[in-house]
Design an enzyme around this catalytic site. Sequence first.
Site, PDB file in Angstrom:
ATOM      1  N   PHE A 108      40.967  15.628  23.914  1.00 34.33           N
ATOM      2  CA  PHE A 108      41.303  16.607  25.318  1.00 34.33           C
ATOM      3  C   PHE A 108      40.370  16.811  26.236  1.00 34.33           C
ATOM      4  CE2 PHE A 108      44.549  17.248  21.920  1.00 34.33           C
ATOM      5  CZ  PHE A 108      45.536  17.489  22.541  1.00 34.33           C
ATOM      6  N   CYS A 118      51.096  30.035  37.026  1.00 36.06           N
ATOM      7  CA  CYS A 118      52.394  30.368  36.054  1.00 36.06           C
ATOM      8  C   CYS A 118      51.984  31.503  35.264  1.00 36.06           C
ATOM      9  CB  CYS A 118      52.621  29.061  35.363  1.00 36.06           C
ATOM     10  SG  CYS A 118      53.042  27.497  36.476  1.00 36.06           S
ATOM     11  N   GLU A 171      48.739  15.020  31.437  1.00 32.60           N
ATOM     12  CA  GLU A 171      49.611  16.166  31.550  1.00 32.60           C
ATOM     13  C   GLU A 171      49.233  16.921  32.914  1.00 32.60           C
ATOM     14  OE1 GLU A 171      49.045  18.656  28.171  1.00 32.60           O
ATOM     15  OE2 GLU A 171      49.343  17.025  26.758  1.00 32.60           O
ATOM     16  N   HIS A 219      50.818  22.770  17.681  1.00 34.79           N
ATOM     17  CA  HIS A 219      49.424  23.241  17.384  1.00 34.79           C
ATOM     18  C   HIS A 219      49.491  24.570  17.198  1.00 34.79           C
ATOM     19  CE1 HIS A 219      50.318  22.908  21.860  1.00 34.79           C
ATOM     20  NE2 HIS A 219      49.291  23.783  21.930  1.00 34.79           N
TER      21      HIS A 219
END
Length: 181
Positions: free
Chosen positions: A24, A34, A93, A175
């Site tokens: 990642f 958000c 993503e 996860h």
Amino acid sequence: MRKINEIFYSLQGEGAHAGTPSIFIRFSGCNLRCAFCDTRHEEGTWMTDEEILGSISPYPTPHVILTGGEPALSIDKELIDLLHKAGKHVSIETNGTRSLPQGIDWITCSPKEGAPVVLPRADEIKVVYVEQDVERYRKIPASLYFLQPCSRKNTHEVIDYILTHPWWRLSLQTHKYIDIP
């Protein structure tokens, strides 16, 4: 130079590639705010592309996930090409509000309420469900459509929705359930 929040090796916890060993690369910064965001994406370290490649080289997987914050604010074709030259399969993503450079192997679009999606297509749409109208996201061309609970508290609500709208699939943040990064 790119501002990197963190680079780590773990299992992909969500969506179509859940369970896949992945590197990642979490970029700093986002163009949205958000309420349910689980990432402290403002912090980070400036790194060159060569430093990024050096940081990911010890990990044995070819699967790299560009995430954030919003990685589309920081990436370009040059970085994608360098990752490919290093033998990596590049996934992203993104919230879908920015155009992406060519060459990304897998696009996960996670649209957010009130933010227009400009992507012409994605490989998967993954919506964090907070009782919004999710059917409008089916207008974004994709192979797979996932709904993901915002927290464990609304998991059964998401399951009920999917059972009555079977074109959606369930995505859990596994996860978090198994306590890995």
